[in-house]
Design a protein around this motif. Structure first.
Motif, PDB file in Angstrom:
ATOM      1  N   VAL A  86      74.745  22.615  66.199  1.00  0.00           N
ATOM      2  CA  VAL A  86      73.946  23.079  67.334  1.00  0.00           C
ATOM      3  C   VAL A  86      74.479  22.375  68.570  1.00  0.00           C
ATOM      4  CG1 VAL A  86      71.653  23.226  68.369  1.00  0.00           C
ATOM      5  CG2 VAL A  86      71.911  23.426  65.883  1.00  0.00           C
ATOM      6  N   PHE A  87      74.882  23.150  69.573  1.00  0.00           N
ATOM      7  CA  PHE A  87      75.498  22.604  70.772  1.00  0.00           C
ATOM      8  C   PHE A  87      74.454  22.429  71.882  1.00  0.00           C
ATOM      9  CE2 PHE A  87      78.704  25.014  68.481  1.00  0.00           C
ATOM     10  CZ  PHE A  87      79.789  24.151  68.465  1.00  0.00           C
ATOM     11  N   GLN A  88      74.868  21.719  72.945  1.00  0.00           N
ATOM     12  CA  GLN A  88      73.992  21.555  74.102  1.00  0.00           C
ATOM     13  C   GLN A  88      73.700  22.907  74.747  1.00  0.00           C
ATOM     14  OE1 GLN A  88      75.092  18.459  76.840  1.00  0.00           O
ATOM     15  NE2 GLN A  88      73.769  19.218  78.450  1.00  0.00           N
ATOM     16  N   ALA A 120      65.560  34.412  57.718  1.00  0.00           N
ATOM     17  CA  ALA A 120      65.463  34.173  59.159  1.00  0.00           C
ATOM     18  C   ALA A 120      64.009  34.010  59.587  1.00  0.00           C
ATOM     19  CB  ALA A 120      66.126  35.311  59.926  1.00  0.00           C
ATOM     20  N   GLN A 121      63.125  34.822  59.039  1.00  0.00           N
ATOM     21  CA  GLN A 121      61.708  34.725  59.399  1.00  0.00           C
ATOM     22  C   GLN A 121      61.140  33.361  59.016  1.00  0.00           C
ATOM     23  OE1 GLN A 121      59.798  37.368  61.032  1.00  0.00           O
ATOM     24  NE2 GLN A 121      58.691  35.454  61.431  1.00  0.00           N
ATOM     25  N   LYS A 122      61.552  32.857  57.866  1.00  0.00           N
ATOM     26  CA  LYS A 122      61.074  31.546  57.415  1.00  0.00           C
ATOM     27  C   LYS A 122      61.388  30.473  58.457  1.00  0.00           C
ATOM     28  CE  LYS A 122      62.124  28.025  53.911  1.00  0.00           C
ATOM     29  NZ  LYS A 122      62.886  27.731  52.674  1.00  0.00           N
ATOM     30  N   TYR A 123      62.591  30.502  59.011  1.00  0.00           N
ATOM     31  CA  TYR A 123      62.982  29.457  59.951  1.00  0.00           C
ATOM     32  C   TYR A 123      62.502  29.728  61.365  1.00  0.00           C
ATOM     33  CZ  TYR A 123      65.409  27.400  56.102  1.00  0.00           C
ATOM     34  OH  TYR A 123      65.664  26.819  54.882  1.00  0.00           O
ATOM     35  N   ILE A 124      62.297  30.982  61.711  1.00  0.00           N
ATOM     36  CA  ILE A 124      61.644  31.292  62.979  1.00  0.00           C
ATOM     37  C   ILE A 124      60.226  30.725  62.968  1.00  0.00           C
ATOM     38  CG2 ILE A 124      60.670  33.179  64.354  1.00  0.00           C
ATOM     39  CD1 ILE A 124      63.197  34.812  63.590  1.00  0.00           C
ATOM     40  N   ASP A 125      59.535  30.907  61.844  1.00  0.00           N
ATOM     41  CA  ASP A 125      58.199  30.338  61.699  1.00  0.00           C
ATOM     42  C   ASP A 125      58.243  28.815  61.751  1.00  0.00           C
ATOM     43  OD1 ASP A 125      57.335  32.946  61.378  1.00  0.00           O
ATOM     44  OD2 ASP A 125      57.123  32.804  59.191  1.00  0.00           O
ATOM     45  N   LEU A 126      59.234  28.230  61.094  1.00  0.00           N
ATOM     46  CA  LEU A 126      59.340  26.776  61.025  1.00  0.00           C
ATOM     47  C   LEU A 126      59.511  26.160  62.403  1.00  0.00           C
ATOM     48  CD1 LEU A 126      59.618  24.227  59.167  1.00  0.00           C
ATOM     49  CD2 LEU A 126      62.084  24.629  59.220  1.00  0.00           C
ATOM     50  N   VAL A 127      60.296  26.796  63.273  1.00  0.00           N
ATOM     51  CA  VAL A 127      60.536  26.222  64.604  1.00  0.00           C
ATOM     52  C   VAL A 127      59.484  26.651  65.631  1.00  0.00           C
ATOM     53  CG1 VAL A 127      63.014  26.084  64.183  1.00  0.00           C
ATOM     54  CG2 VAL A 127      62.103  28.086  65.385  1.00  0.00           C
ATOM     55  N   MET A 144      62.771  27.026  74.020  1.00  0.00           N
ATOM     56  CA  MET A 144      62.689  28.093  73.021  1.00  0.00           C
ATOM     57  C   MET A 144      64.082  28.525  72.571  1.00  0.00           C
ATOM     58  SD  MET A 144      59.583  30.241  74.778  1.00  0.00           S
ATOM     59  CE  MET A 144      59.358  31.518  73.544  1.00  0.00           C
ATOM     60  N   LYS A 145      65.025  28.564  73.501  1.00  0.00           N
ATOM     61  CA  LYS A 145      66.401  28.916  73.127  1.00  0.00           C
ATOM     62  C   LYS A 145      66.967  27.893  72.142  1.00  0.00           C
ATOM     63  CE  LYS A 145      67.445  31.231  77.511  1.00  0.00           C
ATOM     64  NZ  LYS A 145      68.192  31.132  78.784  1.00  0.00           N
ATOM     65  N   GLN A 146      66.680  26.622  72.377  1.00  0.00           N
ATOM     66  CA  GLN A 146      67.174  25.610  71.450  1.00  0.00           C
ATOM     67  C   GLN A 146      66.495  25.725  70.091  1.00  0.00           C
ATOM     68  OE1 GLN A 146      69.717  24.235  71.371  1.00  0.00           O
ATOM     69  NE2 GLN A 146      70.349  23.100  73.166  1.00  0.00           N
ATOM     70  N   GLU A 165      73.960  16.620  71.592  1.00  0.00           N
ATOM     71  CA  GLU A 165      73.109  16.556  72.791  1.00  0.00           C
ATOM     72  C   GLU A 165      72.358  17.864  73.016  1.00  0.00           C
ATOM     73  OE1 GLU A 165      74.313  14.034  76.131  1.00  0.00           O
ATOM     74  OE2 GLU A 165      76.369  14.236  75.388  1.00  0.00           O
ATOM     75  N   PRO A 166      71.619  18.333  72.016  1.00  0.00           N
ATOM     76  CA  PRO A 166      71.001  19.659  72.119  1.00  0.00           C
ATOM     77  C   PRO A 166      69.923  19.749  73.196  1.00  0.00           C
ATOM     78  CG  PRO A 166      70.148  18.499  70.215  1.00  0.00           C
ATOM     79  CD  PRO A 166      71.283  17.674  70.736  1.00  0.00           C
ATOM     80  N   PHE A 167      69.355  18.597  73.607  1.00  0.00           N
ATOM     81  CA  PHE A 167      68.270  18.629  74.582  1.00  0.00           C
ATOM     82  C   PHE A 167      68.700  18.097  75.945  1.00  0.00           C
ATOM     83  CE2 PHE A 167      65.880  17.511  70.480  1.00  0.00           C
ATOM     84  CZ  PHE A 167      65.931  18.823  70.038  1.00  0.00           C
ATOM     85  N   GLY A 168      69.992  17.865  76.121  1.00  0.00           N
ATOM     86  CA  GLY A 168      70.477  17.237  77.344  1.00  0.00           C
ATOM     87  C   GLY A 168      70.232  18.054  78.599  1.00  0.00           C
ATOM     88  N   ALA A 169      70.181  19.379  78.485  1.00  0.00           N
ATOM     89  CA  ALA A 169      70.019  20.235  79.660  1.00  0.00           C
ATOM     90  C   ALA A 169      68.556  20.551  79.952  1.00  0.00           C
ATOM     91  CB  ALA A 169      70.794  21.534  79.464  1.00  0.00           C
TER      92      ALA A 169
END
Length: 254
Positions: A86-88, A120-127, A144-146, A165-169
């Motif tokens: 997962v990128f910034q 995909a639905q399982k992980y959409i729910d998870l996040v 939400m994009k992250q 640094e996924p949350f750096g921006a």
């Protein structure tokens, strides 16, 4: 570490780049490190100190100038399906919905539509994005994009998840919220995680271990084991003590 299985092993890794005029620049120098199964490791250091280079080496996007990297004892040669990243910058397809972006890796792997939709639905729910399955990236906030990026990485079921640094921006309030969310997600669906940051509070909030790097070229300066109870209280005496200890040992103000 307490008898845990070594998942990833870096053996005397160095990386040197060469400019067009032949000038060499060493980004990483002699890094040896074990990362254990389902461990949350944070790579911490000054900006542009080589942390992202190390992540790209692990991901197989770059090859080391010296040394080797093994996953479950097998040397990594190029991209490995057992490693997700997962990128910034979220790198979402703007013309695809949340559902379509989340299932993208599964689609490329050839999985049939009904099965990949369930995963995909399982992980959409998870996040925490239930109800946004049909939304497009332009309709989502940065946080939400992250979340979509994290869901997409988890859906592909990697053994090792790299977060650069996924949350750096993100703004400070969203960043704190996403740190809490990532910790929650990791507790529910544990993976071996390697997370890059130059933020000490973020490192202490998330990690099992913190690998502190020097200024460029990146060398391991210190390793801190973080046994603070989860969820972490950033105002607790133990948290502030570890934060100060790390801060006093950094090459640059982070």
């Amino acid at each position: 570490m307490d008898g845990k299985k070594v998942k990833l092993h870096l053996e005397h890794i160095s990386k040197t780049f060469k400019d067009k005029d032949g000038t060499e620049f060493k980004a990483v120098e002699d890094v040896t490190l074990d990362v254990y199964d389902k461990e949350f490791v944070v790579l911490l250091g000054p900006g542009r100190c080589g942390k992202t280079v190390i992540m790209n080496l692990i991901a197989g996007l770059l090859q080391p100038s010296q040394g080797s990297i093994t996953l479950d004892g097998k040397e990594i040669q190029g991209s490995d399906p057992g490693i997700g990243m997962v990128f910034q910058t979220t790198a979402l397809m703007p013309w695809k919905t949340v559902m379509e972006n989340t299932e993208l890796g599964l689609k490329f792997s050839g999985m049939e539509k009904q099965k990949r939709r369930v995963i995909a639905q399982k992980y959409i729910d998870l996040v925490g994005l239930s109800g946004f399955e049909n939304a497009y990236p332009s309709q989502l906030s940065g946080g939400m994009k992250q979340r979509v990026g994290i869901a997409r990485a988890y859906a592909y079921d990697p053994e090792v998840l790299l977060l650069d640094e996924p949350f750096g921006a993100l703004d400070a309030q969203t960043r704190y919220a996403m740190e809490d969310e990532l910790a929650r997600i990791w507790e529910q669906q544990k993976r071996t995680v390697i997370f890059v940051t130059n933020n000490i509070e973020e490192a202490v909030s998330l990690s099992d271990r913190i690998i502190l790097f020097s200024e460029c070229p990146a060398r391991i300066k210190e390793i801190y084991r973080n046994d603070l109870p989860r969820p972490r209280d950033q105002m607790s005496e133990a948290f502030l003590k570890l934060r100060q200890e790390i801060s006093d040992n950094t090459d640059l103000a982070l």
